[in-house]
Enzyme design. Sequence first.
Site, PDB file in Angstrom:
ATOM      1  N   HIS A 168       0.978  -1.336   0.050  1.00  0.00           N
ATOM      2  CA  HIS A 168       0.132   0.029   0.167  1.00  0.00           C
ATOM      3  C   HIS A 168       0.759   1.286  -0.144  1.00  0.00           C
ATOM      4  O   HIS A 168       2.100   1.145   0.598  1.00  0.00           O
ATOM      5  CB  HIS A 168      -1.014  -0.002   1.306  1.00  0.00           C
ATOM      6  CG  HIS A 168      -2.067   0.922   1.057  1.00  0.00           C
ATOM      7  ND1 HIS A 168      -2.133   2.317   1.131  1.00  0.00           N
ATOM      8  CD2 HIS A 168      -3.599   0.537   0.539  1.00  0.00           C
ATOM      9  CE1 HIS A 168      -3.265   2.681   0.840  1.00  0.00           C
ATOM     10  NE2 HIS A 168      -3.913   1.680   0.708  1.00  0.00           N
ATOM     11  N   ASP A 188      -8.221  -3.801   1.030  1.00  0.00           N
ATOM     12  CA  ASP A 188      -9.119  -4.116  -0.085  1.00  0.00           C
ATOM     13  C   ASP A 188      -9.231  -5.865  -0.363  1.00  0.00           C
ATOM     14  O   ASP A 188     -10.132  -6.507  -0.407  1.00  0.00           O
ATOM     15  CB  ASP A 188      -8.710  -3.612  -1.361  1.00  0.00           C
ATOM     16  CG  ASP A 188      -8.618  -2.239  -1.319  1.00  0.00           C
ATOM     17  OD1 ASP A 188      -9.727  -1.538  -1.471  1.00  0.00           O
ATOM     18  OD2 ASP A 188      -7.625  -1.559  -1.025  1.00  0.00           O
TER      19      ASP A 188
END
Length: 432
Positions: A337, A393
């Site tokens: 990320h 996610d």
Amino acid sequence: MSDLILNDATYCETQLADKLTVTDSRTSISYEIPIVNNAVKATDFRGISAIGPAASPLDRYAAGLKIIDPGFQNTAVAHSSITYIDGVKGTIQYRGYMLDDLLEKHDFEDVSFLLVWGHLPSREEKLKFRANLSAKADPPQSVIDTIKSFPRNTPYHLMFVAGLSAWAATDPTMIPIYMGKELYLGKMHAVDEGVIRTIAASISVIALIYCHYQEKQICPSDPDASLAENILLMMGLVDETSKRPDPKMVRILNSLWIVYADHEMTNSTAASLHVGSGLADPFSCVSAAACALSGPLHGGAIDLAYKTFERIGSKDNVPQAIADVKAHKFRLSGYGHRIYKTVDPRVKHLKNALDELSDNVQANAHLSVALEIDRIASQDPYFISRNLNTNADLYGCFVFSAMGFKPEIITALMLAGRVNGILAHWREQMGK
Ligand code: ACO
């Protein structure tokens, strides 16, 4: 595109008199650039030029120093007071409220309202919000026909964009170029109307796409139901006897959508604001976000991750797959990320939801491959030294999967929870 954004939370740490002194070695001229909110303006660098002060202002302007920042890795594109992420401490605030508190005390409609309008709704405001959404939720026949015209294996975002376009075409008075004038900048009544219409249409189009994949008809929504309950109702995901969605599913969907409701300036939100900066309508802004979300380094990573789990096939093959990743033969989708160099604060909530659905998790072969990857990667120096963790996610994707959703609709369901956040940024942009 990075998630970098200048947030109001940084303002208080700023001293207005701060400045940066820059000496251009090409001309030996020094410049003072104001620092405001711990940032300098890229345009302030335009006055710095190698051609010297004797040149004409136009030539100096053309030759002005440029700033290159591929991926916006250290460039803020907006001042925003919507969401604040502390990537080091691992916290998220929506409008100053901690995500954890919102999850404990509020539902998705509260959070949605908070993001868009800046305060938690009163009971009356909440009921009005719900009624307004419900009044706009019935898909026109042309939208139903549009979605049905697609082959059933079409990626969702192509149908989503087509569905929203077909919907907007039923009332083009909300499109500036159709009306021959600008409709939204500073016109908050029209903006608020646009927000409601776009949220309602987006949720219904996603329900329609699900029904198309499942080869069934969309069911009517209920004006008294919450957004989370309504999407499940429209999808026909109801108990045989009560004809209502399972309250546990509604609760988990509510939590998932709160977790995903906004994430500062993600790639898709930035894409939407880029379109918004030209004063386009909100349907077009959200369509742009959906297209951006489909990229393999963004929401599309979810689909790629699933295909990877499929290819790996069983837990026994995971060590070889990890060795291939470490040899840079492929990237592990759903890992890494831009912001979080610590644990993503959303993951613990998603793990809680997974625990609630543990029976379904055990039965899912893809999930057992994914969890084995996570187990091995989380102990491996390659991943640890690069701060590479499963991103939220992917975890959310496991939860949707354990709820019974097929991979092809999962990113669309995440988008359903993000549309309000995207529109909160659009509303903030139009308010200037
Ligand atoms: N798998 C294996 N290695 C990785 C991964 C990964 N998923 N992500 C980064 N790395 C490695 C890189 O190879 C690089 O290693 P090196 O130093 O040996 O060359 C190092 O980690 C740093 O990589 P960057 O690309 O510079 O990391 P950055 O923070 O800029 O990238 C990103 C973030 C794009 C999310 C990246 O981690 C990635 O490509 N992940 C896979 C795609 C993905 O899951 N995207 C979804 C993100 S969440 C969302 O948008 C919905």
